[in-house]
Design a protein around this motif. Sequence first.
Motif, mmCIF file in Angstrom:
data_model
loop_
_atom_site.group_PDB
_atom_site.id
_atom_site.type_symbol
_atom_site.label_atom_id
_atom_site.label_comp_id
_atom_site.label_asym_id
_atom_site.label_seq_id
_atom_site.Cartn_x
_atom_site.Cartn_y
_atom_site.Cartn_z
ATOM 1 N N PRO A 1 1.026 -12.736 -1.798
ATOM 2 C CA PRO A 1 1.707 -13.899 -1.216
ATOM 3 C C PRO A 1 0.947 -14.473 -0.028
ATOM 4 C CG PRO A 1 2.922 -11.864 -0.788
ATOM 5 C CD PRO A 1 1.887 -11.549 -1.802
ATOM 6 N N SER A 2 0.317 -13.584 0.751
ATOM 7 C CA SER A 2 -0.430 -14.006 1.934
ATOM 8 C C SER A 2 -1.766 -13.278 1.963
ATOM 9 C CB SER A 2 0.357 -13.674 3.213
ATOM 10 O OG SER A 2 1.643 -14.270 3.183
ATOM 11 N N ALA A 3 -2.740 -13.874 2.602
ATOM 12 C CA ALA A 3 -4.101 -13.319 2.622
ATOM 13 C C ALA A 3 -4.223 -12.233 3.699
ATOM 14 C CB ALA A 3 -5.118 -14.427 2.857
ATOM 15 N N GLU A 4 -3.478 -11.148 3.481
ATOM 16 C CA GLU A 4 -3.447 -10.045 4.435
ATOM 17 C C GLU A 4 -3.581 -8.726 3.685
ATOM 18 O OE1 GLU A 4 0.246 -10.424 6.502
ATOM 19 O OE2 GLU A 4 -0.112 -12.518 7.042
ATOM 20 N N SER A 5 -4.431 -7.853 4.165
ATOM 21 C CA SER A 5 -4.637 -6.553 3.540
ATOM 22 C C SER A 5 -3.369 -5.706 3.627
ATOM 23 C CB SER A 5 -5.789 -5.811 4.239
ATOM 24 O OG SER A 5 -5.850 -4.464 3.820
ATOM 25 N N HIS A 6 -3.177 -4.874 2.620
ATOM 26 C CA HIS A 6 -2.081 -3.909 2.670
ATOM 27 C C HIS A 6 -2.221 -3.001 3.881
ATOM 28 C CE1 HIS A 6 0.718 -0.754 1.530
ATOM 29 N NE2 HIS A 6 -0.261 0.125 1.596
ATOM 30 N N ASP A 7 -3.450 -2.586 4.175
ATOM 31 C CA ASP A 7 -3.701 -1.695 5.314
ATOM 32 C C ASP A 7 -5.116 -1.939 5.808
ATOM 33 O OD1 ASP A 7 -3.963 0.279 7.177
ATOM 34 O OD2 ASP A 7 -3.535 1.954 5.826
ATOM 35 N N PRO A 8 -5.277 -2.740 6.849
ATOM 36 C CA PRO A 8 -6.625 -3.059 7.336
ATOM 37 C C PRO A 8 -7.440 -1.836 7.741
ATOM 38 C CG PRO A 8 -4.995 -4.544 8.301
ATOM 39 C CD PRO A 8 -4.234 -3.462 7.597
ATOM 40 N N ALA A 9 -6.776 -0.735 8.048
ATOM 41 C CA ALA A 9 -7.484 0.475 8.457
ATOM 42 C C ALA A 9 -8.020 1.271 7.278
ATOM 43 C CB ALA A 9 -6.560 1.353 9.309
ATOM 44 N N ASN A 10 -7.641 0.881 6.068
ATOM 45 C CA ASN A 10 -8.038 1.633 4.872
ATOM 46 C C ASN A 10 -8.978 0.774 4.036
ATOM 47 O OD1 ASN A 10 -8.250 2.999 2.426
ATOM 48 N ND2 ASN A 10 -6.110 3.650 2.425
ATOM 49 N N PRO A 11 -10.250 1.182 3.919
ATOM 50 C CA PRO A 11 -11.216 0.352 3.180
ATOM 51 C C PRO A 11 -10.949 0.266 1.685
ATOM 52 C CG PRO A 11 -12.185 2.467 3.793
ATOM 53 C CD PRO A 11 -10.861 2.391 4.489
ATOM 54 N N ASP A 12 -10.054 1.082 1.158
ATOM 55 C CA ASP A 12 -9.712 0.982 -0.258
ATOM 56 C C ASP A 12 -8.969 -0.310 -0.574
ATOM 57 O OD1 ASP A 12 -10.863 3.424 -0.816
ATOM 58 O OD2 ASP A 12 -8.977 4.542 -0.811
ATOM 59 N N PHE A 13 -8.392 -0.942 0.449
ATOM 60 C CA PHE A 13 -7.617 -2.155 0.243
ATOM 61 C C PHE A 13 -8.396 -3.370 0.741
ATOM 62 C CE2 PHE A 13 -4.394 1.200 0.757
ATOM 63 C CZ PHE A 13 -3.777 1.099 -0.488
ATOM 64 N N GLN A 14 -8.499 -4.384 -0.125
ATOM 65 C CA GLN A 14 -9.202 -5.612 0.213
ATOM 66 C C GLN A 14 -8.247 -6.640 0.834
ATOM 67 O OE1 GLN A 14 -11.782 -7.007 -3.160
ATOM 68 N NE2 GLN A 14 -10.763 -5.354 -4.264
ATOM 69 N N VAL A 15 -8.834 -7.640 1.473
ATOM 70 C CA VAL A 15 -8.044 -8.808 1.874
ATOM 71 C C VAL A 15 -7.866 -9.670 0.630
ATOM 72 C CG1 VAL A 15 -7.947 -10.868 3.303
ATOM 73 C CG2 VAL A 15 -8.905 -8.743 4.236
ATOM 74 N N PRO A 16 -6.631 -9.920 0.217
ATOM 75 C CA PRO A 16 -6.400 -10.656 -1.027
ATOM 76 C C PRO A 16 -6.500 -12.155 -0.836
ATOM 77 C CG PRO A 16 -4.318 -10.095 -0.039
ATOM 78 C CD PRO A 16 -5.375 -9.494 0.858
ATOM 79 N N THR A 17 -6.555 -12.857 -1.940
ATOM 80 C CA THR A 17 -6.432 -14.312 -1.954
ATOM 81 C C THR A 17 -4.960 -14.676 -2.021
ATOM 82 O OG1 THR A 17 -8.547 -14.563 -3.098
ATOM 83 C CG2 THR A 17 -6.995 -16.408 -3.222
ATOM 84 N N ALA A 18 -4.527 -15.591 -1.153
ATOM 85 C CA ALA A 18 -3.136 -16.053 -1.204
ATOM 86 C C ALA A 18 -2.911 -16.868 -2.472
ATOM 87 C CB ALA A 18 -2.810 -16.888 0.028
ATOM 88 N N LEU A 19 -1.845 -16.557 -3.178
ATOM 89 C CA LEU A 19 -1.549 -17.231 -4.437
ATOM 90 C C LEU A 19 -1.146 -18.686 -4.211
ATOM 91 C CD1 LEU A 19 0.437 -14.376 -6.135
ATOM 92 C CD2 LEU A 19 -1.486 -15.565 -7.211
ATOM 93 N N ASP A 20 -1.682 -19.564 -5.053
ATOM 94 C CA ASP A 20 -1.202 -20.944 -5.080
ATOM 95 C C ASP A 20 -0.150 -21.070 -6.182
ATOM 96 O OD1 ASP A 20 -2.633 -20.991 -7.476
ATOM 97 O OD2 ASP A 20 -4.258 -22.233 -6.676
ATOM 98 N N LYS A 21 0.384 -22.270 -6.357
ATOM 99 C CA LYS A 21 1.471 -22.459 -7.331
ATOM 100 C C LYS A 21 1.008 -22.150 -8.753
ATOM 101 C CE LYS A 21 4.273 -23.784 -4.126
ATOM 102 N NZ LYS A 21 4.565 -25.212 -3.906
#
Length: 373
Positions: A138-158
Amino acid sequence: MSKLLSPVTLRGLTLRNRTVVAPMCQYSAVDGFANDWHFVHLGRFALGGFGLVVVEATGVVPEGRISYGDLGLWKDEQIAPLARIVDFLHDHGAAAGVQLAHAGRKASTPVAWNGAEELATEEQRKAVGYEHWQPVAPSAESHDPANPDFQVPTALDKAGIARIIDGFAAAALRAEKAGFDTVEIHAAHGYLLNQFLSPLSNHRTDEYGGSRENRMRLVLQVAEAVRAVWPEDKPLLARLSVSDNAPGGWTPEDSVALAIELKARGVDAIDCSSGGLAQGHITSTASYQVPLAKAVKQGANIPTMAVGLLGDIEAAETILQNGDADFIALARGALDDPNWAVHAARVLDGAYDLWPVQARRVAGRDQVLGLRN
């Protein structure tokens, strides 16, 4: 007969008892295809007497998988190996369900036992179906910025949101072709639909963000789309993280409000779990999530499934007798004892008829050992 081992009906589906195997990711598929591991892993629970066996989180689109090792139902070719599993479950008395899922920002994460050494060559990567891709959320925010296994996602458009809704509906149609008795919409554990629900992960300013009504919009649209294609006589389930277990997050009161809306859209039971966001903290103890199942059951007047460290047979029966939930679901408990349901039948009812006919000699052994009269 005990309540745990009594039959129960949802729409046109009657389960032989109220024991459920909850979805458990195996991270053992290649390109989303089920294989012999999944067949044996799931088939043993039917032999063990469970009423409903639910297949692991199954990606409705390829980028919706938690990892490259997840199952999928985004293309027709994936139907046949799942149908083989469904047929075996049916042949041995269990109903078959599948959890339809999108991991959102928790997608494209590693498989724990495949490290750099196991993925060193192209041949090794091909053998396990290794892939890596950009997650969406939903938003361009990582699940856990401290964990490199998780990327910063692309925010979904319609358009991306529409593709996901269509993906859930198309996967449900494939699940019907595979012969599944029920599908479960996965809106828990910090995955995509849970990400839209929680104010901790959804910071959108359009109609999918802000108010609780807006944050619930995608989950309800998915439920409507799935119910529209799912047969009227087959039940539809939804799994919720009833609480984020985090300050400022999604709450049981929110889940009751959502469950009321889901019920109005044709969802027949709520599978009540919790947590999944990095901010959440809770101490796991035996039956620790049962109060959540009770809250949703009473608040929304809908059947609920309790899950979370429920392996004590007498305690499971008490939960049902008290009306705190309508089903008892095991995950790791089922891994530990795939025969838990038949053992429960002996403990609670002194019965052995839940065993496959080929295995009923267990009754004679138990008599010799003094475990039965």
